[in-house]
Motif scaffolding. Structure first.
Motif, short mmCIF file in Angstrom:
data_model
loop_
_atom_site.label_atom_id
_atom_site.label_comp_id
_atom_site.label_asym_id
_atom_site.label_seq_id
_atom_site.Cartn_x
_atom_site.Cartn_y
_atom_site.Cartn_z
N GLN A 80 0.82 -1.22 0.00
CA GLN A 80 0.00 0.00 0.00
C GLN A 80 0.85 1.28 0.00
OE1 GLN A 80 -3.68 -0.05 -0.01
NE2 GLN A 80 -3.07 -2.08 -0.71
N CYS A 81 1.98 1.24 -0.69
CA CYS A 81 2.88 2.39 -0.82
C CYS A 81 3.28 2.54 -2.30
CB CYS A 81 4.15 2.19 0.02
SG CYS A 81 3.88 2.18 1.80
N SER A 82 3.79 3.72 -2.63
CA SER A 82 4.28 3.93 -3.99
C SER A 82 5.35 2.90 -4.33
CB SER A 82 4.84 5.34 -4.13
OG SER A 82 3.83 6.31 -3.98
N VAL A 83 5.35 2.44 -5.59
CA VAL A 83 6.29 1.42 -6.04
C VAL A 83 6.85 1.83 -7.40
CG1 VAL A 83 6.68 -1.04 -6.44
CG2 VAL A 83 4.81 -0.32 -4.95
N ILE A 84 8.16 1.69 -7.54
CA ILE A 84 8.85 2.01 -8.79
C ILE A 84 9.37 0.72 -9.42
CG2 ILE A 84 10.80 3.23 -9.84
CD1 ILE A 84 10.67 5.18 -7.50
N GLY A 85 9.13 0.54 -10.71
CA GLY A 85 9.67 -0.62 -11.41
C GLY A 85 11.15 -0.42 -11.69
N LEU A 86 11.94 -1.46 -11.47
CA LEU A 86 13.39 -1.40 -11.64
C LEU A 86 13.88 -2.50 -12.57
CD1 LEU A 86 14.41 -1.10 -7.85
CD2 LEU A 86 14.10 0.80 -9.47
N LYS A 87 14.98 -2.22 -13.25
CA LYS A 87 15.71 -3.25 -13.98
C LYS A 87 17.20 -3.09 -13.66
CE LYS A 87 14.51 -5.83 -16.74
NZ LYS A 87 14.11 -7.26 -16.60
N GLU A 88 17.87 -4.22 -13.47
CA GLU A 88 19.32 -4.18 -13.27
C GLU A 88 19.96 -3.77 -14.60
OE1 GLU A 88 22.80 -6.76 -11.03
OE2 GLU A 88 20.78 -7.59 -11.28
N THR A 89 20.82 -2.77 -14.55
CA THR A 89 21.30 -2.10 -15.76
C THR A 89 22.83 -1.99 -15.74
OG1 THR A 89 19.24 -0.83 -15.80
CG2 THR A 89 21.06 0.01 -17.14
N LYS A 90 23.41 -2.10 -16.92
CA LYS A 90 24.87 -1.98 -17.03
C LYS A 90 25.34 -0.60 -16.58
CE LYS A 90 25.14 -5.17 -20.96
NZ LYS A 90 25.49 -5.30 -22.40
N THR A 91 26.54 -0.56 -15.99
CA THR A 91 27.08 0.69 -15.47
C THR A 91 27.11 1.79 -16.52
OG1 THR A 91 28.47 -0.53 -13.90
CG2 THR A 91 29.10 1.74 -14.37
N GLU A 92 27.52 1.45 -17.73
CA GLU A 92 27.67 2.46 -18.77
C GLU A 92 26.34 3.01 -19.28
OE1 GLU A 92 28.23 -1.62 -20.80
OE2 GLU A 92 28.74 -0.65 -18.90
N GLU A 93 25.21 2.41 -18.87
CA GLU A 93 23.90 2.88 -19.32
C GLU A 93 23.11 3.58 -18.22
OE1 GLU A 93 21.91 -0.44 -21.02
OE2 GLU A 93 23.27 -0.60 -22.73
N LEU A 94 23.63 3.57 -16.99
CA LEU A 94 22.89 4.13 -15.87
C LEU A 94 22.64 5.63 -15.99
CD1 LEU A 94 24.53 2.17 -12.90
CD2 LEU A 94 22.19 1.92 -13.76
N HIS A 95 23.50 6.30 -16.75
CA HIS A 95 23.37 7.76 -16.86
C HIS A 95 22.12 8.18 -17.64
CE1 HIS A 95 24.65 8.15 -21.13
NE2 HIS A 95 25.28 7.02 -20.88
N HIS A 96 21.39 7.21 -18.21
CA HIS A 96 20.15 7.52 -18.92
C HIS A 96 18.94 7.56 -17.99
CE1 HIS A 96 21.94 7.21 -22.87
NE2 HIS A 96 22.38 5.99 -22.63
N TYR A 97 19.07 7.07 -16.75
CA TYR A 97 17.90 6.80 -15.92
C TYR A 97 18.05 7.33 -14.49
CZ TYR A 97 17.69 3.40 -19.71
OH TYR A 97 17.71 2.82 -20.95
N GLY A 98 16.92 7.30 -13.77
CA GLY A 98 16.98 7.48 -12.34
C GLY A 98 17.48 6.20 -11.71
N VAL A 99 18.39 6.30 -10.75
CA VAL A 99 19.02 5.12 -10.14
C VAL A 99 18.80 5.18 -8.63
CG1 VAL A 99 21.16 3.81 -9.86
CG2 VAL A 99 20.75 5.10 -11.97
N ILE A 100 18.40 4.05 -8.04
CA ILE A 100 18.03 4.05 -6.62
C ILE A 100 19.14 3.49 -5.74
CG2 ILE A 100 15.61 3.70 -7.26
CD1 ILE A 100 16.57 0.83 -5.49
#
Length: 272
Positions: free
Chosen positions: A150-170
Motif C-alpha cells: 500500500q505504498c508507492s512502487v517504482i519498477g526497476l531493472k538491473e542495468t549496465k554501469t555504462e547505461e545508468l546515466h540515462h535513468y533514475g538510479v536508486i
C-alpha cells in the motif's frame, strides 16, 4: 486496486531526432503495430480501465491511431479486407487526452493527471519503455507489490554501469527477494551511481505525489523532474522498488530499438 494509468507522451523525443520532427517515438513501428499499442495492451492485461494520455500539439498521430477511421473501414469493407484491422484490434479500454502546452519534464506531465486520478493511487507508464514478460505484465508485477504494501512502487531493472546515466538510479534496502525500500534516488548519475537498479518506466503512486510535484521548481533545463518528487516523498512515507521480470527495450536508444526488431524477427522465424 489500481484502475487508472497516466501515459506521458508530450515530449519532443530529442534522443531520436531528426525523425521525431514528424513521427512521435511512441508511433515507431514494431511489426504491424506502433510502440504505444503494446503499452496499452500491457495496461489492459494489468487490469487498467482508464488511461490518461498527456500529449502535445505535435502528437496528433497518437490520437488518430486510437480513434475510429470510418472512411478507412468503409473502404476495407468494400474490398472485403476489414479483417486486416481486426488482426490487431485496439484494446477495449477508455482513453482520455489532455494537452501539455510546453514540454517541461516528466514531473510536469504527470501533474496534469491530478483531477483524473480522483484522489486514488494510480499508475504511470512511460511509452518508450517496452517490457515483455512471459509470466506477468510488468505493470501487473507492480500492482501486486502495491497491493501488499500500500505504498508507492517504482519498477526497476538491473542495468549496465555504462547505461545508468540515462535513468533514475536508486539506493535501496532489501525487503524481500526482488523488492527494496528506497533510501535515495539520483537522476541520471554521471558518476558513482548508488546501485545498478534503474527506473524502468513503470510506477505506481499514491495521491501524495501531486503535493510533492506542486512544491518543486524547474531545474536548470526548465524541467520539473519526477525523480525530485520521489526523493521528497521518501521523507514522508515508504517508497519501494520492484525488480521487474521480462526483457526491457528503451525505444529512445537506437540500439535497443534495433535489437527489439531483430528479436521479434527471430521469434517469428522460430515460434515456441
Amino acid at each position: 486496486m489500481i484502475k487508472k494509468a497516466i501515459i506521458p507522451a508530450g515530449g519532443y523525443g530529442t534522443r531520436n531526432l531528426p525523425v521525431t520532427k514528424v513521427i512521435p517515438k511512441e508511433m515507431f513501428p514494431v511489426g504491424s503495430k506502433p510502440v504505444i499499442h503494446y503499452i496499452v495492451e500491457e495496461l489492459k492485461e494489468s487490469g487498467i480501465e482508464d488511461i490518461l494520455m498527456v500529449v502535445s500539439s505535435h502528437k496528433n498521430l497518437i490520437v488518430d491511431y486510437f480513434d475510429s477511421s470510418l472512411a478507412l473501414e468503409a473502404f476495407l469493407a468494400s474490398r472485403h479486407k476489414l479483417h486486416l484491422l481486426s488482426e490487431h484490434p485496439i484494446p477495449d479500454i477508455r482513453i482520455h487526452y489532455v494537452r501539455q502546452p510546453y514540454a517541461k519534464g516528466l514531473g510536469d506531465a504527470i501533474s496534469f493527471g491530478k483531477q483524473f486520478s480522483g484522489g486514488e493511487p494510480f499508475a504511470v507508464v512511460l511509452p518508450d519503455d517496452l517490457i515483455f514478460s512471459a509470466k506477468q505484465p510488468a505493470l501487473g508485477q507492480l500492482i501486486e507489490a502495491y497491493t501488499k504494501y500500500q505504498c508507492s512502487v517504482i519498477g526497476l531493472k538491473e542495468t549496465k554501469t555504462e547505461e545508468l546515466h540515462h535513468y533514475g538510479v536508486i539506493k535501496g534496502k532489501p525487503v524481500e527477494k526482488g523488492l527494496y525500500r528506497i533510501q535515495d534516488i539520483v537522476e541520471k548519475p554521471k558518476q558513482n551511481p548508488p546501485s545498478h537498479f534503474a527506473a524502468a518506466g513503470r510506477y505506481i503512486f499514491t495521491p501524495g505525489i501531486f503535493e510533492k510535484l506542486e512544491t518543486l521548481e524547474a531545474d536548470a533545463g526548465g524541467e520539473v523532474q519526477l525523480t525530485d518528487a520521489i526523493k521528497a516523498s521518501l521523507r514522508a512515507c515508504d517508497v519501494y522498488g520492484k525488480l521487474l521480470e521480462g526483457d526491457r527495450y528503451d525505444i529512445g536508444l537506437q540500439k535497443d530499438y534495433l535489437k527489439l526488431i531483430t528479436d521479434m524477427l527471430k521469434t517469428e522465424k522460430n515460434p515456441q
